[in-house]
Design an enzyme around this catalytic site. Structure first.
Site, PDB file in Angstrom:
ATOM      1  N   CYS A  10       7.709  -1.977 -11.949  1.00  0.00           N
ATOM      2  CA  CYS A  10       7.349  -0.611 -11.557  1.00  0.00           C
ATOM      3  C   CYS A  10       6.639  -0.563 -10.226  1.00  0.00           C
ATOM      4  O   CYS A  10       6.725   0.422  -9.506  1.00  0.00           O
ATOM      5  CB  CYS A  10       6.559   0.089 -12.650  1.00  0.00           C
ATOM      6  SG  CYS A  10       4.790   0.088 -12.462  1.00  0.00           S
ATOM      7  N   CYS A  87       0.830   1.948 -20.427  1.00  0.00           N
ATOM      8  CA  CYS A  87       0.498   1.412 -19.106  1.00  0.00           C
ATOM      9  C   CYS A  87      -0.979   1.070 -19.109  1.00  0.00           C
ATOM     10  O   CYS A  87      -1.795   1.800 -19.655  1.00  0.00           O
ATOM     11  CB  CYS A  87       0.832   2.461 -18.052  1.00  0.00           C
ATOM     12  SG  CYS A  87       0.061   2.154 -16.460  1.00  0.00           S
ATOM     13  N   CYS A 336      -8.793   8.497   1.195  1.00  0.00           N
ATOM     14  CA  CYS A 336      -8.080   7.646   0.238  1.00  0.00           C
ATOM     15  C   CYS A 336      -7.123   6.718   0.975  1.00  0.00           C
ATOM     16  O   CYS A 336      -6.250   6.113   0.368  1.00  0.00           O
ATOM     17  CB  CYS A 336      -7.350   8.490  -0.804  1.00  0.00           C
ATOM     18  SG  CYS A 336      -6.242   9.690  -0.086  1.00  0.00           S
TER      19      CYS A 336
END
Ligand code: SAH
Length: 404
Positions: A10, A87, A336
């Site tokens: 992923c 997850c 970020c």
């Protein structure tokens, strides 16, 4: 942390084999390399329990030969769906709800949306969990507006997961990588959830931005407010304010909060959030942050502190130029993406202006404008096991001493 069987496929986790302490060290080093030349980099603020922190979980649905209906994550850089049931980063309840929806999709014979042909119904599911309140919102993103057996579907899902407080249908029939479309219909509950941060309650609508890691968000905001060194007399800007979290968390320490945000749903939430917390000294405006700041600068407003929290792409020269005109005492930049932060610090500290404008920013005093210097910055680990890095950075006017 246990190895995740999907981590290689992923692309979400970068560090499944790496102890958390080492991850923090690596991030610290990256920030130092990228930003150290601008000022002091304090120690990264890590998490005590760095797993299952994501309160927003997105699953894409797909029909795969031999497997039937699957839900999971796009493999990085592709539109191939990697099936995921659990997850290590995501909230456990959110993951369990998505598995249930997948099972119900089968028993309700729901057609899964096909991205190539545009046919089919169920496209994505988004689950948001209020970390402190436990409220849960489920957004079903559909390729067309009608969900057959809607009532029955809601009843069965809520029986399986009584912790769900609201369910919203969202219609997205466009060929796009955006998850949410424009149209929304609330089919259960209020259509939003609330969470608590820094002692305040915040309403979050499906389309509004909200930090994905609530535990670290409190630490981040506390650091940002500490950097601002507020006395109660200031007028502050909360730029790129989302649902108003930073400005409202700071409101009791200042005279006035002015928030600006592009996303209309988020601004609506911010206005409500001021109200439900009994905050009367905060106004929120829907606008492009750069355009709004130019208006403030043209109007000659006196601004003491600018909080800015732009998206990954960073801020704009338009915005930063207006900040340089407004000459706040302090700028608290929450980022970020350390790469765009470095670019923007280059500009705010004067070096970038010199390069771009093709003329010298001189002594740092141009048209009476002082440039800024970085006092210090602190990375906060909002995204353990991924290589995203959040940093909060304090700037103050050149030649003006500031004590933290
Ligand atoms: N400060 C908020 C939101 C930060 S995310 C919080 O901590 O929750 C960045 C926000 O900037 C998003 O809400 C996004 O909608 C908004 N945004 C993106 N581009 C913008 C622009 N040009 N002008 C104003 N806001 C913008």
């Amino acid at each position: 942390m246990n190895q995740c069987p999907e981590s290689n496929k992923c692309g979400g986790c970068r560090y499944t084999g790496t102890p958390y302490e080492e991850q923090l060290k690596k991030k610290q080093k990256t920030v130092k390399q990228l930003l150290g030349k601008y000022g002091k980099v304090c120690d990264i603020i890590g998490m005590d329990n760095p797993e299952h922190y994501r309160n927003k979980v997105h699953a894409v649905f797909d029909f795969q030969k031999g497997k039937g209906i699957v839900s999971g994550i796009y493999q990085e850089g592709t539109h191939n769906v990697v099936p995921v049931d659990e997850c290590l980063l995501e909230d456990r309840k959110a993951d369990a709800i998505i598995v249930s929806i997948r099972q119900l999709a089968k028993s309700f014979r729901m057609k899964i949306y096909d991205e190539d042909t545009g046919y089919g119904l169920l496209r994505h599911v988004l689950v948001r969990v209020g970390h402190a309140t436990g409220q849960i919102m489920v957004v079903l993103v559909l390729g067309s507006p009608i969900l057959p057996s809607k009532k029955n579907f809601v009843n069965v899902l809520c029986k399986l997961h009584p912790e769900i407080t609201t369910i919203v249908l969202n219609v997205n029939n466009k060929k796009t990588s955006m998850v949410l479309g424009d149209k929304e219909q609330v089919i259960y509950g209020k259509g939003y959830i609330e969470d608590r941060l820094c002692g305040k309650t915040f309403r979050i609508s499906p389309k509004s931005f909200y930090q994905v890691n609530a535990v670290q968000t409190e630490k981040l905001y506390n650091k940002a407010i500490e950097y601002a060194a507020l006395t109660g007399r200031e007028t502050i800007i909360d730029a790129y304010c989302g649902i108003g979290t930073i400005g409202l968390a700071a409101a009791e320490h200042v005279k006035k909060v002015i928030g600006v945000e592009l996303n209309q749903a988020a601004v609506k939430d911010a206005v409500v959030n001021a109200k439900i917390n009994g905050i009367k000294n905060a106004d929120f405006y829907q606008n492009d942050a750069g355009k709004f700041m130019i208006q403030l600068a043209d109007a000659g407003e006196k601004i003491d502190v600018v909080f800015m929290d732009p998206p990954r792409s960073g801020s704009t020269e338009e915005f930063m130029n207006a900040v340089l005109c407004l000459q706040p005492d302090r700028i608290v930049y929450i980022s970020c993406n350390p790469e765009t932060l470095a670019r923007d610090l280059e500009y705010l500290t004067g070096k970038g202006q010199k390069n771009r404008a093709g003329k010298s920013a001189g002594s740092g005093k141009e048209n009476g404008r002082k440039n800024y210097r970085v006092v210090e910055m602190t990375p906060v680990d909002m995204f353990p096991y991924t290589d995203n890095i959040e940093t909060v950075c304090l700037l103050s006017k050149l030649n003006v001493e500031h004590h933290i």
